[in-house]
Design a protein around this motif. Structure first.
Motif, PDB file in Angstrom:
ATOM      1  N   LEU A 104       1.998   8.308   4.518  1.00 43.05           N
ATOM      2  CA  LEU A 104       0.957   8.237   5.533  1.00 43.05           C
ATOM      3  C   LEU A 104       0.282   9.588   5.690  1.00 43.05           C
ATOM      4  O   LEU A 104       0.953  10.608   5.871  1.00 43.05           O
ATOM      5  CB  LEU A 104       1.571   7.811   6.875  1.00 43.05           C
ATOM      6  N   HIS A 154       0.850  -1.197   0.000  1.00 49.22           N
ATOM      7  CA  HIS A 154       0.000   0.000   0.000  1.00 49.22           C
ATOM      8  C   HIS A 154       0.881   1.241   0.000  1.00 49.22           C
ATOM      9  O   HIS A 154       1.396   1.625   1.041  1.00 49.22           O
ATOM     10  CB  HIS A 154      -0.914   0.010   1.227  1.00 49.22           C
ATOM     11  N   LEU A 186      -1.300   5.289   2.751  1.00 49.32           N
ATOM     12  CA  LEU A 186      -2.285   4.927   3.766  1.00 49.32           C
ATOM     13  C   LEU A 186      -2.895   6.206   4.305  1.00 49.32           C
ATOM     14  O   LEU A 186      -2.184   7.111   4.753  1.00 49.32           O
ATOM     15  CB  LEU A 186      -1.629   4.147   4.907  1.00 49.32           C
ATOM     16  N   VAL A 219      -6.010   4.699  -2.897  1.00 50.74           N
ATOM     17  CA  VAL A 219      -5.197   4.603  -1.686  1.00 50.74           C
ATOM     18  C   VAL A 219      -5.907   3.679  -0.697  1.00 50.74           C
ATOM     19  O   VAL A 219      -7.087   3.402  -0.828  1.00 50.74           O
ATOM     20  CB  VAL A 219      -4.967   5.989  -1.040  1.00 50.74           C
ATOM     21  N   ARG A 220      -5.167   3.229   0.277  1.00 49.38           N
ATOM     22  CA  ARG A 220      -5.775   2.430   1.350  1.00 49.38           C
ATOM     23  C   ARG A 220      -6.254   3.385   2.427  1.00 49.38           C
ATOM     24  O   ARG A 220      -5.498   4.248   2.892  1.00 49.38           O
ATOM     25  CB  ARG A 220      -4.749   1.466   1.928  1.00 49.38           C
ATOM     26  N   CYS A 260       3.336   1.038   4.378  1.00 51.01           N
ATOM     27  CA  CYS A 260       3.028   2.127   3.443  1.00 51.01           C
ATOM     28  C   CYS A 260       4.268   2.956   3.155  1.00 51.01           C
ATOM     29  O   CYS A 260       5.211   2.993   3.948  1.00 51.01           O
ATOM     30  CB  CYS A 260       1.903   3.010   3.980  1.00 51.01           C
ATOM     31  N   ASP A 265       0.289  -1.704   9.608  1.00 48.44           N
ATOM     32  CA  ASP A 265      -0.280  -0.882   8.538  1.00 48.44           C
ATOM     33  C   ASP A 265       0.639   0.280   8.197  1.00 48.44           C
ATOM     34  O   ASP A 265       0.849   0.596   7.021  1.00 48.44           O
ATOM     35  CB  ASP A 265      -1.670  -0.366   8.944  1.00 48.44           C
TER      36      ASP A 265
END
Length: 153
Positions: A57, A3, A6, A35-36, A54, A50
């Protein structure tokens, strides 16, 4: 990386404006599938995998920075770190600071990072943000889109 970007919403949706970050993330998820997006609530260090996965962020959160309620401000890079290392007004601010400090210790803190904060008006019990903060949520989402575009170029 699984990802590259994030977008993380932080806050407690049971505490009016404190939930602004989660509300912004939920709305952002419905308009940007590139995007996540994650509802981080008040999860703290359990979000470390998480963050580690990434490249960039973006965190949405209620943040105290001495402005009028509903004001939106973007804190990027070291400015984000400085904002989080100051006086804490909520438990999740401490958790977010700890989360990024742990990622840094592990060598996985995203170089591209930003906090998009909204100045809260009220963090008492309630399921909806105050009108000033509710009106600011679209501005938070727009700030995130601008960051993503800038980071992509």
């Amino acid at each position: 990386m699984a990802h590259p970007v994030l977008v993380l919403g932080i806050g407690n949706v049971l505490m009016q404006d404190d939930g602004a970050g989660v509300h912004a993330a939920q709305e952002f998820a419905s308009e940007d599938d590139s995007v996540r997006v994650l509802d981080g609530g008040t999860l703290g260090l359990s979000l470390l995998p998480d963050v580690e996965s990434c490249r960039a962020l973006i965190v949405f959160d209620a943040a105290m920075f001495g402005a009028e309620p509903g004001s939106v401000r973007t804190f990027a890079g070291a400015e984000m770190d400085a904002q989080l290392s100051g006086k804490k007004n909520t438990v999740h601010e401490v958790a977010l600071f700890d989360l990024l400090a742990t990622a840094e210790l592990l060598g996985s803190k995203p170089a591209l990072r930003a906090l998009i904060g909204v100045q809260p008006e009220c963090v008492d019990w309630g399921l909806k943000p105050t009108p000033a903060v509710a009106t600011a949520i679209p501005h938070m989402r727009r700030a995130a889109r601008e960051l993503i575009e800038r980071w992509a170029s």
